[in-house]
Design an enzyme around this catalytic site. Structure first.
Site, mmCIF file in Angstrom:
data_model
loop_
_atom_site.group_PDB
_atom_site.id
_atom_site.type_symbol
_atom_site.label_atom_id
_atom_site.label_comp_id
_atom_site.label_asym_id
_atom_site.label_seq_id
_atom_site.Cartn_x
_atom_site.Cartn_y
_atom_site.Cartn_z
ATOM 1 N N SER A 205 0.933 -1.142 0.166
ATOM 2 C CA SER A 205 0.068 0.145 0.109
ATOM 3 C C SER A 205 0.835 1.202 -0.136
ATOM 4 O O SER A 205 0.218 2.293 -0.257
ATOM 5 C CB SER A 205 -1.011 0.085 1.262
ATOM 6 O OG SER A 205 -0.280 -0.038 2.294
ATOM 7 N N TYR B 197 -4.271 0.856 3.503
ATOM 8 C CA TYR B 197 -5.192 -0.441 2.997
ATOM 9 C C TYR B 197 -6.173 -0.937 4.234
ATOM 10 O O TYR B 197 -7.183 -1.203 3.991
ATOM 11 C CB TYR B 197 -4.545 -1.662 2.228
ATOM 12 C CG TYR B 197 -4.078 -1.077 0.800
ATOM 13 C CD1 TYR B 197 -4.371 -0.242 0.392
ATOM 14 C CD2 TYR B 197 -3.512 -2.187 0.061
ATOM 15 C CE1 TYR B 197 -3.752 0.150 -1.255
ATOM 16 C CE2 TYR B 197 -3.134 -2.102 -1.070
ATOM 17 C CZ TYR B 197 -3.272 -0.958 -1.839
ATOM 18 O OH TYR B 197 -2.981 -0.870 -2.998
ATOM 19 N N CYS C 275 2.551 -7.113 1.809
ATOM 20 C CA CYS C 275 1.670 -6.532 2.552
ATOM 21 C C CYS C 275 0.691 -7.405 2.914
ATOM 22 O O CYS C 275 0.045 -8.375 2.082
ATOM 23 C CB CYS C 275 0.875 -5.253 1.448
ATOM 24 S SG CYS C 275 -0.614 -4.711 2.529
ATOM 25 N N ASN C 276 0.696 -7.541 4.265
ATOM 26 C CA ASN C 276 -0.022 -8.452 4.846
ATOM 27 C C ASN C 276 -1.489 -8.332 4.641
ATOM 28 O O ASN C 276 -2.575 -9.494 4.569
ATOM 29 C CB ASN C 276 0.170 -8.517 6.474
ATOM 30 C CG ASN C 276 1.359 -8.910 6.962
ATOM 31 O OD1 ASN C 276 1.772 -9.921 7.447
ATOM 32 N ND2 ASN C 276 2.362 -7.748 6.784
ATOM 33 N N THR C 277 -2.136 -7.182 4.584
ATOM 34 C CA THR C 277 -3.728 -6.701 4.288
ATOM 35 C C THR C 277 -3.826 -7.361 2.877
ATOM 36 O O THR C 277 -4.772 -7.965 2.942
ATOM 37 C CB THR C 277 -3.853 -5.289 4.373
ATOM 38 O OG1 THR C 277 -3.036 -4.783 5.846
ATOM 39 C CG2 THR C 277 -5.116 -5.007 4.391
ATOM 40 N N CYS D 204 2.418 -6.380 10.035
ATOM 41 C CA CYS D 204 2.105 -5.415 8.962
ATOM 42 C C CYS D 204 3.653 -4.896 8.370
ATOM 43 O O CYS D 204 4.438 -4.741 9.276
ATOM 44 C CB CYS D 204 1.273 -4.192 9.493
ATOM 45 S SG CYS D 204 1.501 -2.708 8.316
ATOM 46 N N THR D 205 3.803 -5.041 7.330
ATOM 47 C CA THR D 205 5.016 -4.796 6.835
ATOM 48 C C THR D 205 5.644 -3.113 7.010
ATOM 49 O O THR D 205 6.866 -2.737 6.848
ATOM 50 C CB THR D 205 5.185 -4.898 5.117
ATOM 51 O OG1 THR D 205 4.309 -3.911 4.445
ATOM 52 C CG2 THR D 205 5.315 -6.406 4.839
ATOM 53 N N HIS D 206 4.835 -2.369 7.398
ATOM 54 C CA HIS D 206 5.425 -1.067 7.911
ATOM 55 C C HIS D 206 6.017 -1.144 9.351
ATOM 56 O O HIS D 206 6.914 -0.151 9.445
ATOM 57 C CB HIS D 206 3.870 -0.057 8.034
ATOM 58 C CG HIS D 206 3.252 0.433 6.597
ATOM 59 N ND1 HIS D 206 2.695 -0.123 5.647
ATOM 60 C CD2 HIS D 206 3.633 1.701 6.240
ATOM 61 C CE1 HIS D 206 2.493 0.375 4.592
ATOM 62 N NE2 HIS D 206 3.030 1.729 4.861
#
Ligand code: DGL
Length: 263
Positions: free
Chosen positions: A19, A50, A81-83, A191-193
């Site tokens: 995202s 997202y 992105c996990n989402t 979450c990759t952030h």
């Protein structure tokens, strides 16, 4: 290293997307494990976050990006992105059955394997925690560990801005995490952030082990490339950044994130 922001022919590249800036934490692990490969990173920062959208909205955004990357002729895709993985990985694979498509999921398996009956804090977006993929995975492991989900709505969006040492970000993390101090054995960054604020999280929770999905994703990408005979055995690796928020400032921010130490 190239920093180009234009559509083109990326035939030997691996498309990686998120995202926004988060997937850059995964990208770094991919580059580490596959140093000869070329990567085209696409961040949808114009549409981030997202994790607080509807699944229909996320699915439409993901399908658009995948279609765009396929048009650039990438040889494989990593949904960093996990989402987006929770919402769309099965549908992406069904739409492009010949293309290797690798997703990322919260690393609750390695966290459960690391310590018996651990209390594992799982930080993730509302969509990731809510959807079946995570629900099922955590159910299969519930005898091995206790998972404590923390809905981190707003956190990825805040990280998108950079300025990671700022007081408002530390306060946001305090509010989310202070109740768990001394009550958990490990943390899953779902979450990759979030790997970009590892140190800030440690400031609150102490030196607890942290797990994220990047290593598993990189290993799976390697396996898939080998299986399909798509590995770059030699040659110079490369990273190209593109963003739906196509401004010089945004691309400079992507480079800044790429240079951060998030280990
Ligand atoms: N980085 C993404 C993830 O791994 C999504 C963050 C967001 O856009 O909400 O879940």
């Amino acid at each position: 290293m190239s920093y180009i922001n234009q559509a083109g022919d990326y035939k030997d590249y691996i498309g990686v997307f998120d995202s926004g800036v988060g997937g850059i934490s995964t990208l770094k692990e991919l580059v580490h494990i596959l140093p000869n490969e070329k990567f085209l990173y696409y961040g949808d920062s114009a549409n981030a976050p997202y994790g607080e959208k509807t699944t229909e909205q996320v699915l439409a955004l993901v399908m658009n990006i995948v279609h765009y990357l396929v048009e650039q002729r990438v040889k494989a895709i990593v949904i960093a992105c996990n989402t987006a993985t929770s919402v769309a990985v099965a549908k992406v694979r069904a739409a492009y059955p010949k293309l290797p498509v690798i997703g990322v999921e919260p690393a609750i398996k390695p966290a459960a394997a690391a310590k018996e009956h651990a209390r594992v804090l799982v930080m993730a977006t509302p969509i990731t925690l809510h959807l079946e993929k995570y629900q099922q995975l955590s159910k299969t492991l519930e005898e091995k560990a206790e998972f404590i989900p923390v809905n981190c709505a707003g956190l990825a969006h805040r990280i998108e801005r950079g300025d990671l040492e700022a007081e408002d970000l530390q306060q946001m993390l305090e509010k989310l995490l202070r109740p768990f101090v001394g009550k958990i054995d490990s943390v899953v960054l779902g979450c990759t952030h979030y790997p970009f604020v590892k140190q800030q999280i440690q400031k609150i929770l102490g030196e607890v082990p942290m797990f994220d999905g990047s290593v598993g994703t990189a290993q799976e990408l390697k396996r898939q490339l080998q299986k399909h005979g798509l590995c770059a055995e030699s040659g110079v690796g490369e990273v190209v950044f593109q963003s739906s928020k196509n401004t010089p400032e945004e691309l400079a921010l992507y480079r800044w994130f790429y240079e951060q130490d998030n280990k």
